[in-house]
Design a protein around this motif. Structure first.
Motif, PDB file in Angstrom:
ATOM      1  N   GLY A 215       0.638  -1.156   0.058  1.00 26.85           N
ATOM      2  CA  GLY A 215      -0.050   0.047   0.112  1.00 26.85           C
ATOM      3  C   GLY A 215       0.934   1.348  -0.041  1.00 26.85           C
ATOM      4  O   GLY A 215       2.045   1.126   0.299  1.00 26.85           O
ATOM      5  N   SER A 216       0.190   2.459   0.031  1.00 22.71           N
ATOM      6  CA  SER A 216       0.964   3.857  -0.173  1.00 22.71           C
ATOM      7  C   SER A 216      -0.224   4.614   0.222  1.00 22.71           C
ATOM      8  O   SER A 216      -1.459   4.403   0.498  1.00 22.71           O
ATOM      9  N   GLU A 217       0.222   5.877   0.360  1.00 18.27           N
ATOM     10  CA  GLU A 217      -0.775   6.871   0.993  1.00 18.27           C
ATOM     11  C   GLU A 217      -1.775   7.332  -0.336  1.00 18.27           C
ATOM     12  O   GLU A 217      -1.427   7.311  -1.267  1.00 18.27           O
ATOM     13  N   VAL A 281       2.651  -3.741   4.166  1.00 15.61           N
ATOM     14  CA  VAL A 281       4.036  -3.423   3.711  1.00 15.61           C
ATOM     15  C   VAL A 281       3.652  -2.180   2.919  1.00 15.61           C
ATOM     16  O   VAL A 281       2.843  -1.977   1.990  1.00 15.61           O
ATOM     17  N   LEU A 282       3.756  -0.924   3.511  1.00 21.26           N
ATOM     18  CA  LEU A 282       3.596   0.343   2.984  1.00 21.26           C
ATOM     19  C   LEU A 282       4.563   1.227   2.862  1.00 21.26           C
ATOM     20  O   LEU A 282       5.625   1.184   3.570  1.00 21.26           O
ATOM     21  N   PHE A 283       4.591   2.315   1.956  1.00 22.98           N
ATOM     22  CA  PHE A 283       5.595   3.121   1.466  1.00 22.98           C
ATOM     23  C   PHE A 283       5.557   3.986   2.873  1.00 22.98           C
ATOM     24  O   PHE A 283       4.432   4.583   3.443  1.00 22.98           O
ATOM     25  N   LYS A 284       6.714   4.485   3.458  1.00 21.28           N
ATOM     26  CA  LYS A 284       6.814   5.395   4.174  1.00 21.28           C
ATOM     27  C   LYS A 284       5.820   6.695   4.014  1.00 21.28           C
ATOM     28  O   LYS A 284       6.001   7.225   2.988  1.00 21.28           O
ATOM     29  N   GLY A 285       5.060   7.112   5.207  1.00 23.30           N
ATOM     30  CA  GLY A 285       4.381   8.254   4.787  1.00 23.30           C
ATOM     31  C   GLY A 285       3.570   8.832   5.969  1.00 23.30           C
ATOM     32  O   GLY A 285       3.763   8.151   7.194  1.00 23.30           O
ATOM     33  N   ILE A 298       4.720  -2.541   8.248  1.00 29.36           N
ATOM     34  CA  ILE A 298       6.293  -2.372   7.769  1.00 29.36           C
ATOM     35  C   ILE A 298       6.677  -1.588   6.895  1.00 29.36           C
ATOM     36  O   ILE A 298       5.785  -1.393   5.837  1.00 29.36           O
ATOM     37  N   ALA A 299       7.577  -0.693   7.199  1.00 30.00           N
ATOM     38  CA  ALA A 299       7.632   0.624   6.322  1.00 30.00           C
ATOM     39  C   ALA A 299       8.570   0.059   5.199  1.00 30.00           C
ATOM     40  O   ALA A 299       9.694  -0.582   5.490  1.00 30.00           O
ATOM     41  N   LEU A 300       8.328   0.296   4.010  1.00 26.83           N
ATOM     42  CA  LEU A 300       9.240   0.183   2.811  1.00 26.83           C
ATOM     43  C   LEU A 300       9.638   1.355   2.232  1.00 26.83           C
ATOM     44  O   LEU A 300       8.644   2.451   1.701  1.00 26.83           O
ATOM     45  N   ASN A 301      10.924   1.628   2.157  1.00 23.45           N
ATOM     46  CA  ASN A 301      11.609   2.972   1.657  1.00 23.45           C
ATOM     47  C   ASN A 301      11.065   3.182   0.024  1.00 23.45           C
ATOM     48  O   ASN A 301      10.990   2.065  -0.613  1.00 23.45           O
ATOM     49  N   LYS A 302      10.832   4.276  -0.278  1.00 18.49           N
ATOM     50  CA  LYS A 302      10.516   4.382  -1.776  1.00 18.49           C
ATOM     51  C   LYS A 302      11.498   4.079  -2.749  1.00 18.49           C
ATOM     52  O   LYS A 302      11.105   3.858  -4.048  1.00 18.49           O
ATOM     53  N   PHE A 304      13.330   1.618  -2.311  1.00 20.30           N
ATOM     54  CA  PHE A 304      13.259   0.130  -2.119  1.00 20.30           C
ATOM     55  C   PHE A 304      14.591  -0.547  -1.489  1.00 20.30           C
ATOM     56  O   PHE A 304      15.201  -1.445  -1.796  1.00 20.30           O
ATOM     57  N   SER A 305      15.380   0.350  -1.046  1.00 17.92           N
ATOM     58  CA  SER A 305      16.815   0.110  -0.491  1.00 17.92           C
ATOM     59  C   SER A 305      16.825  -0.916   0.667  1.00 17.92           C
ATOM     60  O   SER A 305      17.647  -1.428   1.202  1.00 17.92           O
ATOM     61  N   ASN A 306      15.478  -1.103   1.258  1.00 20.69           N
ATOM     62  CA  ASN A 306      15.255  -2.004   2.424  1.00 20.69           C
ATOM     63  C   ASN A 306      14.549  -3.167   2.211  1.00 20.69           C
ATOM     64  O   ASN A 306      13.702  -3.608   2.959  1.00 20.69           O
ATOM     65  N   PHE A 307      14.290  -3.488   0.862  1.00 18.98           N
ATOM     66  CA  PHE A 307      13.442  -4.453   0.425  1.00 18.98           C
ATOM     67  C   PHE A 307      13.869  -5.909   0.790  1.00 18.98           C
ATOM     68  O   PHE A 307      13.023  -6.635   1.430  1.00 18.98           O
ATOM     69  N   GLU A 308      15.149  -6.092   1.075  1.00 14.07           N
ATOM     70  CA  GLU A 308      15.525  -7.590   1.723  1.00 14.07           C
ATOM     71  C   GLU A 308      15.238  -7.439   3.302  1.00 14.07           C
ATOM     72  O   GLU A 308      14.845  -8.573   3.453  1.00 14.07           O
ATOM     73  N   GLU A 309      15.399  -6.336   3.754  1.00 13.51           N
ATOM     74  CA  GLU A 309      14.879  -6.389   5.154  1.00 13.51           C
ATOM     75  C   GLU A 309      13.368  -6.582   5.272  1.00 13.51           C
ATOM     76  O   GLU A 309      12.877  -7.531   6.415  1.00 13.51           O
ATOM     77  N   VAL A 310      12.713  -6.127   4.498  1.00 16.70           N
ATOM     78  CA  VAL A 310      11.017  -6.463   4.291  1.00 16.70           C
ATOM     79  C   VAL A 310      10.718  -7.849   4.251  1.00 16.70           C
ATOM     80  O   VAL A 310      10.121  -8.330   4.870  1.00 16.70           O
TER      81      VAL A 310
END
Length: 588
Positions: A215-217, A281-285, A298-302, A304-310
């Motif tokens: 999801g996203s805002e 799993v949402l984009f930060k906002g 779970i915050a996903l950086n826009k 996707f730099s933390n995708f492996e962590e997600v």
């Protein structure tokens, strides 16, 4: 109310009746809806966001007229207010709304709705949707996360670059996640096309089958106040062969506007996931400041730099289960974000405004229309106890189509009669003029002996067409009135299925009649032109015969006399042709 097949919209509308404490009726107001009653019997008019005032002509003028005349409290719920904002603002002023439920944060109201322009309007910041109060209690036990067949699920849209970064995020969160998962062999159910969208209770089944939902805002920071951004978007799309400009291509147009306000909102999907205990799993906002990253999602950086962590966190089932419980307790169990709580705020605002208006209550009963159709053939809308469903709405839109066909059919019937009268008077006049011209140029009376016999016969293709038309259309008025009466009776019975059947019969007659009249006019014109040419050829043959005879000294020059007589009449008849061309062009 065509949007009631979307569960969130139906929940929004129905909850007002359940929790406001008012005696609530509903009425359809879009797509040229014709009001069959005044609003004097009500204390409040609540205008829902699905009847969008930012689009000229979408909300019917019949409704607008009655709303202008209404002196009670007027409440407007609005979403997507970044589209044609100036048109929306003009409607708020024109219809004199007292309360506006907006998605604009309070600290940004001056940017969109300056107090100087709306000194007497109360703007209340709200969400686009809330938690249905009793829905969570009716849900079956949530499916254990380990048993859910879909690792990551999502449904979104590609709306191009027109709505800036927030609009782009709705597509990008799905596109990039699917791409990265496909590279790793991770099975997902992610789609951004219209054909893959899911509605009604099937949507909740889908959410409940997902281990995680993307999801996203919601919303957009790009306010297109005057429509210029949409116009530029369409220009670029046209120049690109109909392909919408991408986010990157359109970014230079909206970049500055995108940073002028922060509109990131929580969407109803967040509440739906919380109810189904599905991890998000949402984009930060900002998400309307209602949820907190890592606590509720779970915050996903826009980037996707933390995708492996997600991905790693999605394998931690106990951690995911704990997060879903926190989200459920906060968003659902607390009762803070329910429709009951939402409408309690709205009712407080309404009651304050009723006091300000010194409103003593509606003193007239609502008059339900006795007739079911207006003079234009559209359904006269009456108040209903529940929102209109998709089938009823389809009847309304189809009635509008029938009304157009009926009006155009009537217009063509009138035009046929008018042109017929012209042709029927012009052909005898032509025959008489041709006779007189020959008699004037001949030393003998050739009117009956040498004119072709067809001119004096009653049988001709032109008369045949008129006879066929009269026979074919003789019973048409009674048939049209009968199917119209059947449709009225079906509407009065409140049976949607019967109404649709009767409406289909009416549509068949009006549509067939409309296209049939185009063909009759074409045949009428062709028969007239053929008969006119036949007369002209016969006249020329007589002239040729006269010219071949010895010229008597006392006889006038034939061609000059004939041209002087016939020329003006040919121009008169030719003047009818443009009318027929315009008629056929508009009909086609």
């Amino acid at each position: 109310m065509s949007s009631t097949f979307v569960q969130t919209t139906l929940d929004y509308l129905s909850a007002f009746k359940r929790f406001s404490g008012f005696d609530v009726d509903y009425v359809h107001v879009t797509h040229h809806a014709s009001m069959g009653f005044d609003f004097d019997g009500y204390d409040v008019v609540f205008h829902s966001y699905c009847s969008r005032l930012c689009f000229e002509g979408y909300v019917s003028e019949s409704y607008r007229e009655r709303l202008r005349a209404f002196s009670g409290v007027k409440v407007l719920a609005v979403q997507d207010e970044y589209d044609h904002t100036d048109v929306l603002k003009a409607a708020i002023k024109d219809l004199q709304f007292d309360i506006v439920l907006t998605c604009v944060p309070q600290d940004s109201l001056e940017y969109v709705y300056p107090r100087a322009e709306f000194p007497n309007v109360e703007f209340i910041t709200v969400f686009t949707g809330y938690v249905p109060d009793d829905f969570a209690a009716t849900l079956p036990p949530a499916r254990p996360l380990a048993e859910r067949p879909i690792f990551i699920g999502y449904r979104g849209r590609d709306i191009g670059g027109r709505y800036g970064r927030l609009g782009f995020d709705k597509f990008e969160v799905g596109r990039r996640t699917k791409e990265l998962c496909d590279l790793r062999g991770i099975k997902t159910d992610i789609a951004m096309d219209e054909a893959s969208r899911i509605y009604g209770t099937a949507w909740f089944d889908f959410v409940g089958d997902c281990r995680a939902m993307l999801g996203s805002e919601s919303g957009s920071n790009v306010f297109d106040f005057d429509g210029s951004i949409e116009a530029r978007y369409k220009e670029m799309m046209a120049a690109n062969g109909g392909v919408p400009p991408s986010y990157a291509e359109f970014l230079p147009i909206v970049a500055d506007r995108d940073g002028e306000i922060e509109m990131g909102q929580i969407s109803p999907r967040v509440f739906e996931c919380a109810m189904m205990r599905t991890p998000m799993v949402l984009f930060k906002g900002r998400y309307s400041d209602a949820i907190v990253p890592d606590e509720h999602y779970i915050a996903l950086n826009k980037d996707f730099s933390n995708f492996e962590e997600v991905l790693a966190r999605l394998e931690d089932l106990p951690g995911l289960a704990a997060m879903t419980e926190r989200a459920f307790d906060h968003l659902v169990g607390s009762g803070r974000f329910t429709y009951r709580a939402f409408y309690a705020r709205v009712v407080e605002a309404i009651e304050r405004r009723l006091v300000q208006k010194s409103w003593t209550g509606a003193d007239t009963a609502t008059q339900v229309p006795a007739e079911v159709l207006d003079p234009d053939g559209r359904v006269l809308e009456a108040p209903k106890p529940w929102p209109m469903g998709a089938d009823e709405f389809q009847v309304r839109t189809d009635v509008g189509v029938v009304a157009v066909y009926r009006q155009e059919f009537d217009t063509l019937i009138e035009e046929f009669a008018r042109v017929r009268a012209i042709f029927e008077s012009e052909l005898p006049r032509l025959r008489e003029i041709y006779k007189e011209s020959i008699e004037a140029l001949s030393s003998q009376n050739l009117a009956h002996e040498t004119l072709l016999p067809a001119w004096e016969q009653d049988v001709s293709d032109f008369k045949r067409i008129l006879s066929l038309y009269d026979t074919a259309t003789a019973s048409l008025p009674s048939r049209r009135e009968q199917v119209l009466a059947d449709f009225r009776a079906a509407l009065a019975s409140h049976s949607t299925a019967t109404s649709r059947d009767a409406l289909q019969q009416m549509l068949d007659i009006e549509k067939d009649g409309y296209f049939g009249m185009i063909e009759w006019i074409k045949q009428l014109n062709e028969a007239y032109q053929a008969e006119r040419l036949q007369l002209e050829h016969a006249h020329r043959a007589q002239l040729d015969e006269l010219n071949a005879r010895p010229v008597q000294a006392s006889r006038p020059q034939p061609m000059r006399a004939c041209s002087a007589l016939v020329g003006p009449m040919v121009r008169t008849i030719s003047a009818v042709k443009p009318l027929l061309r315009r008629l056929l062009k508009s009909s086609g």
